[in-house]
Design a protein around this motif. Structure first.
Motif, PDB file in Angstrom:
ATOM      1  N   ARG A  88       3.710   4.587   9.697  1.00 25.05           N
ATOM      2  CA  ARG A  88       4.134   4.334   8.318  1.00 25.05           C
ATOM      3  C   ARG A  88       3.598   5.445   7.441  1.00 25.05           C
ATOM      4  O   ARG A  88       2.428   5.780   7.515  1.00 25.05           O
ATOM      5  N   THR A  89       4.454   5.949   6.605  1.00 18.84           N
ATOM      6  CA  THR A  89       4.063   7.116   5.815  1.00 18.84           C
ATOM      7  C   THR A  89       3.001   6.768   4.783  1.00 18.84           C
ATOM      8  O   THR A  89       2.010   7.465   4.613  1.00 18.84           O
ATOM      9  N   SER A  90       3.179   5.681   4.126  1.00 20.21           N
ATOM     10  CA  SER A  90       2.178   5.340   3.110  1.00 20.21           C
ATOM     11  C   SER A  90       1.371   4.133   3.568  1.00 20.21           C
ATOM     12  O   SER A  90       1.780   3.382   4.421  1.00 20.21           O
ATOM     13  N   LYS A  91       0.227   3.963   2.889  1.00 19.01           N
ATOM     14  CA  LYS A  91      -0.629   2.856   3.280  1.00 19.01           C
ATOM     15  C   LYS A  91       0.035   1.518   2.985  1.00 19.01           C
ATOM     16  O   LYS A  91      -0.043   0.574   3.731  1.00 19.01           O
ATOM     17  N   GLU A  92       0.664   1.468   1.830  1.00 20.05           N
ATOM     18  CA  GLU A  92       1.272   0.187   1.433  1.00 20.05           C
ATOM     19  C   GLU A  92       2.608  -0.001   2.136  1.00 20.05           C
ATOM     20  O   GLU A  92       3.273   0.949   2.503  1.00 20.05           O
ATOM     21  N   ILE A  93       2.948  -1.200   2.218  1.00 20.75           N
ATOM     22  CA  ILE A  93       4.279  -1.495   2.734  1.00 20.75           C
ATOM     23  C   ILE A  93       5.220  -1.492   1.547  1.00 20.75           C
ATOM     24  O   ILE A  93       5.128  -2.325   0.663  1.00 20.75           O
ATOM     25  N   ARG A  94       6.091  -0.526   1.539  1.00 25.07           N
ATOM     26  CA  ARG A  94       7.039  -0.460   0.447  1.00 25.07           C
ATOM     27  C   ARG A  94       8.316  -1.133   0.914  1.00 25.07           C
ATOM     28  O   ARG A  94       8.978  -0.681   1.815  1.00 25.07           O
ATOM     29  N   LYS A  95       8.602  -2.202   0.269  1.00 23.56           N
ATOM     30  CA  LYS A  95       9.787  -2.941   0.693  1.00 23.56           C
ATOM     31  C   LYS A  95      11.026  -2.149   0.348  1.00 23.56           C
ATOM     32  O   LYS A  95      11.132  -1.574  -0.727  1.00 23.56           O
ATOM     33  N   ARG A  96      11.961  -2.165   1.232  1.00 28.85           N
ATOM     34  CA  ARG A  96      13.186  -1.415   0.982  1.00 28.85           C
ATOM     35  C   ARG A  96      14.353  -2.352   0.785  1.00 28.85           C
ATOM     36  O   ARG A  96      14.518  -3.321   1.535  1.00 28.85           O
ATOM     37  N   VAL A  97      15.144  -2.034  -0.183  1.00 28.81           N
ATOM     38  CA  VAL A  97      16.377  -2.794  -0.354  1.00 28.81           C
ATOM     39  C   VAL A  97      17.537  -1.817  -0.370  1.00 28.81           C
ATOM     40  O   VAL A  97      17.379  -0.645  -0.719  1.00 28.81           O
ATOM     41  N   TYR A  98      18.674  -2.325   0.001  1.00 25.91           N
ATOM     42  CA  TYR A  98      19.821  -1.449   0.186  1.00 25.91           C
ATOM     43  C   TYR A  98      20.971  -1.884  -0.693  1.00 25.91           C
ATOM     44  O   TYR A  98      21.198  -3.081  -0.893  1.00 25.91           O
ATOM     45  N   SER A 111      20.316  -4.372  -8.827  1.00 21.86           N
ATOM     46  CA  SER A 111      19.771  -5.712  -9.056  1.00 21.86           C
ATOM     47  C   SER A 111      20.260  -6.724  -8.029  1.00 21.86           C
ATOM     48  O   SER A 111      19.696  -7.783  -7.873  1.00 21.86           O
ATOM     49  N   ARG A 112      21.347  -6.352  -7.375  1.00 22.82           N
ATOM     50  CA  ARG A 112      21.862  -7.271  -6.356  1.00 22.82           C
ATOM     51  C   ARG A 112      21.776  -6.663  -4.974  1.00 22.82           C
ATOM     52  O   ARG A 112      22.604  -6.934  -4.114  1.00 22.82           O
ATOM     53  N   ALA A 113      20.791  -5.840  -4.791  1.00 26.58           N
ATOM     54  CA  ALA A 113      20.673  -5.190  -3.483  1.00 26.58           C
ATOM     55  C   ALA A 113      20.258  -6.207  -2.423  1.00 26.58           C
ATOM     56  O   ALA A 113      19.612  -7.204  -2.713  1.00 26.58           O
ATOM     57  N   LEU A 114      20.602  -5.861  -1.215  1.00 26.69           N
ATOM     58  CA  LEU A 114      20.220  -6.730  -0.087  1.00 26.69           C
ATOM     59  C   LEU A 114      19.020  -6.149   0.617  1.00 26.69           C
ATOM     60  O   LEU A 114      18.847  -4.945   0.687  1.00 26.69           O
ATOM     61  N   GLY A 115      18.211  -7.039   1.134  1.00 27.74           N
ATOM     62  CA  GLY A 115      16.926  -6.589   1.654  1.00 27.74           C
ATOM     63  C   GLY A 115      16.951  -6.113   3.092  1.00 27.74           C
ATOM     64  O   GLY A 115      15.951  -5.633   3.601  1.00 27.74           O
ATOM     65  N   ASP A 116      18.052  -6.252   3.734  1.00 25.93           N
ATOM     66  CA  ASP A 116      18.060  -6.032   5.167  1.00 25.93           C
ATOM     67  C   ASP A 116      19.071  -4.963   5.529  1.00 25.93           C
ATOM     68  O   ASP A 116      20.227  -5.046   5.132  1.00 25.93           O
ATOM     69  N   LEU A 117      18.681  -4.002   6.309  1.00 23.83           N
ATOM     70  CA  LEU A 117      19.591  -2.926   6.677  1.00 23.83           C
ATOM     71  C   LEU A 117      20.747  -3.452   7.512  1.00 23.83           C
ATOM     72  O   LEU A 117      21.909  -3.134   7.279  1.00 23.83           O
ATOM     73  N   THR A 118      20.410  -4.266   8.465  1.00 25.46           N
ATOM     74  CA  THR A 118      21.483  -4.848   9.283  1.00 25.46           C
ATOM     75  C   THR A 118      22.417  -5.667   8.414  1.00 25.46           C
ATOM     76  O   THR A 118      23.633  -5.647   8.585  1.00 25.46           O
ATOM     77  N   GLY A 119      21.791  -6.358   7.453  1.00 19.85           N
ATOM     78  CA  GLY A 119      22.590  -7.169   6.563  1.00 19.85           C
ATOM     79  C   GLY A 119      23.582  -6.361   5.760  1.00 19.85           C
ATOM     80  O   GLY A 119      24.744  -6.737   5.628  1.00 19.85           O
ATOM     81  N   ILE A 120      23.124  -5.259   5.240  1.00 15.35           N
ATOM     82  CA  ILE A 120      24.022  -4.456   4.411  1.00 15.35           C
ATOM     83  C   ILE A 120      25.102  -3.830   5.273  1.00 15.35           C
ATOM     84  O   ILE A 120      26.249  -3.684   4.835  1.00 15.35           O
TER      85      ILE A 120
END
Lengths: 460, 473
Positions: A88-98, A111-120
């Motif tokens: 992991r590049t950074s110490k924190e877990i940076r949540k990603r939304v797509y 504002s309506r992004a989805l949180g899951d890559l597979t989902g998107i």
């Protein structure tokens, strides 16, 4: 490619907690509400090409493609190539939304992004993609392969057919339809009329408590009712095993025992009346459709499971299973018709509640509290009336002369059994002689019969 | 006198069968079957059975065992677990009375019961049958779930304690409803209490499977325990989670009053009274029949503090129940839903209980007769569930008697005293319940609302009640 969220902050405070059981215990998964992403998350917008691309990571040795870099690295180990798993590049877990790349889509906005890559990815395919997968059995097409697979597992396995000919794959829509189906309403009306007529005839037999000649006719009448259903041993054993699957989630118990189905088939079609169960396929209750979700689940069946054995539900649902169920159901229709009849003819087979009330009635005039009390009887408040009446049955009602005489003699002949109590009873009986007349009048016809309970009591 | 009777007997062809009862009753020692008895119409036989039952019960209560024996003999001619409704009821009540009498000979009683097989699988089956053949549990589940869904609106962490985790269907339904809520599903934990590990394992499997399917964070914690020695620590209630407690037909088993627990066990003792002497029976630790009889008489007259029925206001003092309910209160649940039988089977005297039980079980047996064919399953249900309950109500006393059903108003009082406030069940929940009942195809099932609680009836007889509660500060 990275955008910062500038929209309104969404109040999604979540408590972290470990989730055991269904999810792998190692990952701590924060679940946000669908479509309402974490305001702190990093928004990623991928191009359609990237989204649709599969197997972007290629192995240089064998050309095998992988969806993720990590998988490729692990594969490279097999070729004795140098490999490195990225940390992991950074110490924190940076949540990603797509976000969805399609501009007209709701999920295009951060504002309506989805949180899951597979989902998107799936979303993009489903909504904005071409439907390449087609079901063999029906005409449905799907853009996502997993959707197609899921559908083909259940397609055609469960079908509900209404009498008007419409076919449903979903139970709830089937039930809704049936409630309003015209064809069904007609049939119901017809059948009800028929059954009412046959019952009217039977009602006249022995309705009133009149003395009738005893004889074989009575026995015959009862024997048809008392005929036990030849219970199918097999069905019962299966019922024992499979009964936990009343919801029809009998997927895990492969042999979804048919006997099992009988039992909970009976109640599985929630709105199916008992008439249907007992071989009257066209009778249904005109229920308001139980469209609420919970009702269906509580006693309905979910269609999603992959169980091929699930009930093929049709109107004659239990009956179609008859051939598999063996003899159990075959005898049911006949019993039902008899039973149904007897249910409608209270005299032939009076309900126990009615009998109790009748017994209480017979004893209604002699509730002498002290009399009862002296024998330690205290009837409950809530049912005082009934209780006292029933006690009254016990202690006699009328025709004291007859009863007293019998009582006297009986006591003599019965020996020393009734030392303590008879004296009291006799005494009270005599006191009640004045009130005897009331009871006689009470029931009117059938004075004879009234006497008899007391005559029984006389000796006791 | 004898000539008179003979006259009656000779004209038996045209006279009412009941008239013949007296003749038959005269000679109790004749073992021969009474031919007329067989030919009795169902209704007359039913009435006679009721009469005999009451007679017998009275004898048992009074300690006249010989008379009770005669009555039992007669009932046995007529009763049958395979017959019509009244015959079945009589069969089970008779068995219960006989069991009660037999307890006067504890050695005999123990010996006769020593080789009884109680298969866990059969017990589980019977509970399943009760769930399937009747709508009562389903209605209770629907109402409970609806109350939970409403109370947990907006909650992210939900913990449910099921005091009798036997039927996965309830929670599967809840999981499905929760997964569909607009704000998304909460984190769900269900703690199930049950005496048998296998049942809990099955539950865990089913529920976890369902939750996985719907992708809901879910955890099932089994607690293998009886209710009366439940260690509340094992329930692992955490701060910050919204707690709901569901109790379906469980609480009444804790209602044995303190007085009763202090008294001795056997309802009847082989004591010399009324000319009945049982020689050679040692009297170990038995309260004398005289004492028991006196107790019955006393309770009949006065308002003893432990009489659950003498006045609607007085609740029997039960430390066990108080302790349990207080412990529940101590967990500060957001919601507690209690389903109980709505009958008074906890009277202090035998006759009270018998009379009440006759009405209640008449309704239940009638219900079965009207809605279910006479299958082996139904017989099993009648025998292994109702028969056992009846036996417990009639034959057992003190700590042994678990089936202490009480009316709703008493539960309301109790819970109110313990610091719970009634939460009226929602209209929507009742609507669903009503629809479910309609779907059962018999219009004998009725549902009515009583001060925010729901009572489920068969015809006019109240059978079960469902009520919801919250913690009052």
């Amino acid at each position: 490619m990275l955008e910062n969220m500038a929209e309104e902050a969404l109040p999604n405070g979540f408590v972290e907690n470990p989730i055991a059981g269904s999810n792998p215990p190692a990952s701590k998964k924060k679940r946000n509400q669908p479509g309402n992403p974490d305001p702190e998350a990093e928004v990623i917008a991928l191009s359609p090409k990237t989204l649709m691309a599969t197997n972007r990571f290629l192995c240089e040795i064998c050309g095998k493609g992988f969806q993720r870099d990590q998988n490729l690295q692990l594969h490279r180990r097999g070729h004795n190539l140098p490999w490195k798993l990225k940390q992991r590049t950074s110490k924190e877990i940076r949540k990603r939304v797509y976000v969805c790349p399609e501009k007209s889509c709701v999920h295009h906005h951060a504002s309506r992004a989805l949180g899951d890559l597979t989902g998107i990815k799936k979303h993009f395919c489903r909504k904005h993609g071409e439907k390449k997968w087609k079901c063999e059995k029906c005409a449905k097409r799907y853009a996502v392969q997993s959707d197609w697979k899921a559908h083909s597992k259940t397609c055609g396995t469960r079908e509900y057919k209404c009498d008007c000919g419409t076919i449903f794959s979903r139970r709830d829509s089937f039930i809704t339809h049936r409630a309003f189906c015209d064809a069904l309403a007609e049939e119901t009306a017809r059948l009800n009329a028929a059954s009412n007529m046959s019952n009217a005839v039977a009602n006249n037999i022995n309705y009133h408590f009149m003395p009738t000649p005893l004889g074989p006719s009575m026995a015959q009448h009862f024997s048809s009712i008392f005929k036990p259903i030849s219970s199918n041993e097999e069905a019962i054993n299966q019922t024992t095993r499979g009964l936990s699957l009343w919801m029809g989630q009998g997927s895990s118990q492969g042999q979804e025992s048919i006997g099992n189905n009988n039992l909970h088939g009976i109640h599985q079609l929630g709105s199916v009346s008992s008439g249907t169960i007992f071989g009257d396929p066209l009778v249904s209750c005109s229920n308001p459709p139980p469209s609420d979700y919970q009702l269906n689940w509580v006693f309905g069946t979910k269609l999603s499971s992959s169980n091929a054995e699930e009930l093929t539900a049709s109107n004659s649902l239990p009956l179609t299973d008859v051939k598999e169920a063996g003899t159990q159901l075959l005898s049911v229709p006949s019993l039902y018709s008899t039973q149904h009849q007897s249910h409608q003819t209270p005299s032939a087979n009076m309900s126990a509640t009615a009998l109790l009330q009748k017994a209480a009635q017979i004893g209604v005039t002699t509730t002498d509290p002290s009399f009862l009390g002296s024998f330690g009887l205290k009837c409950s408040d809530s049912q005082v009336r009934d209780g006292n009446k029933l006690c009254g049955v016990l202690y006699g009602t009328s025709n004291p002369i007859l009863s007293t005489n019998i009582g006297n003699d009986v006591e003599n002949s019965a020996g020393d059994l009734l030392q303590v109590h008879p004296a009291k009873r006799r005494h009270t009986m005599n006191e009640e002689s004045g009130g005897g007349g009331q009871t006689r009048d009470f029931l009117g016809v059938g004075v004879q019969t009234i006497c008899h309970p007391s005559s029984i009591n006389g000796w006791i | 006198m004898a000539p008179m009777l003979q006259d009656e007997g000779s004209s038996s062809v045209t006279s009412s069968p009941l008239q013949l009862f007296s003749m038959m009753s005269l000679s109790p020692n004749l073992g021969s079957p009474y031919p007329f008895v067989r030919e009795l119409k169902s209704e007359e036989r039913g009435l006679y059975l009721i009469h005999l039952l009451l007679t017998c019960a009275n004898h048992v209560a009074a300690g006249s065992l010989e008379n009770a024996n005669i009555a039992l003999e007669q009932i046995s001619q007529l009763a049958s677990p395979d017959g019509d409704t009244m015959q079945r009821i009589a069969a089970y009540f008779t068995e219960a009375l006989a069991d009660r009498i037999l307890k006067a000979w504890p050695g005999l009683h123990k010996a006769l019961n020593s080789t009884k097989l109680t298969l866990v699988s059969e017990e589980i089956l019977v509970q399943k049958l009760f769930f399937e053949l009747f709508p009562f549990m389903k209605v209770a589940f629907v109402l409970t779930n609806q109350a939970i869904v409403e109370a947990m609106e907006g909650e992210k962490m939900v913990h449910i304690i099921d005091l009798n985790a036997a039927e996965p269907a309830q929670w599967i339904a809840l999981i499905q409803v929760l997964s569909a809520r607009p704000e998304g599903p909460p984190h769900l934990r269900i703690t199930g209490v049950h005496q048998q590990r296998e049942v809990l394992e099955q539950m865990a499997f089913k529920l976890t499977e369902e939750a996985e399917k719907l992708d809901i964070p879910f955890q099932f914690n089994p607690v293998v325990s009886k209710l009366d020695n439940l260690d509340f620590e094992k329930l692992r209630v955490k701060t910050g989670e919204a707690l709901a407690i569901s109790s379906v037909l469980q609480l009444h088993s804790l209602l044995a009053s303190d007085d009763e627990l202090l008294r001795k066990k056997s309802p009847l003792a082989p004591k010399n009274l009324n000319g009945i002497h049982l020689p050679g029976v040692p009297q170990i630790n038995q309260s004398t029949l005289g004492e028991l009889l006196e107790k019955d008489l006393v309770n009949g007259h006065s308002r003893s503090p432990d009489s659950a029925t003498s006045s609607p206001q007085s609740l029997s003092a039960s430390a066990k129940m108080d302790g349990f309910v207080n412990a529940l209160w101590g967990l500060t649940p957001k919601l507690m839903v209690i389903t109980e039988q709505d009958s008074n089977h906890n009277g202090s005297t035998l006759m009270e209980r018998l009379l009440e039980a006759l009405y209640s079980y008449a309704a239940l047996f009638d219900c079965l007769e009207s809605t279910v064919p006479r299958t082996l399953e139904r017989l099993k249900l009648e025998k292994m569930l109702f028969g056992e309950e009846i036996k417990n109500i009639i034959a057992c006393e003190g700590a042994e008697r678990k089936e202490r059903h009480e009316k709703l108003e008493k539960w309301v009082q109790r819970l109110d005293l313990a610091g719970f406030g009634n939460l009226p069940l929602s209209y929507y929940g009742m609507l669903q319940a009503g629809r479910l009942l309609q779907g059962y195809g018999s219009d004998g099932y009725k549902i009515k609302e009583e001060n925010g609680c729901v009572v489920i009836c068969w015809q006019d007889r109240a059978l079960f009640s469902v009520s919801a509660w919250r913690c009052r500060k």
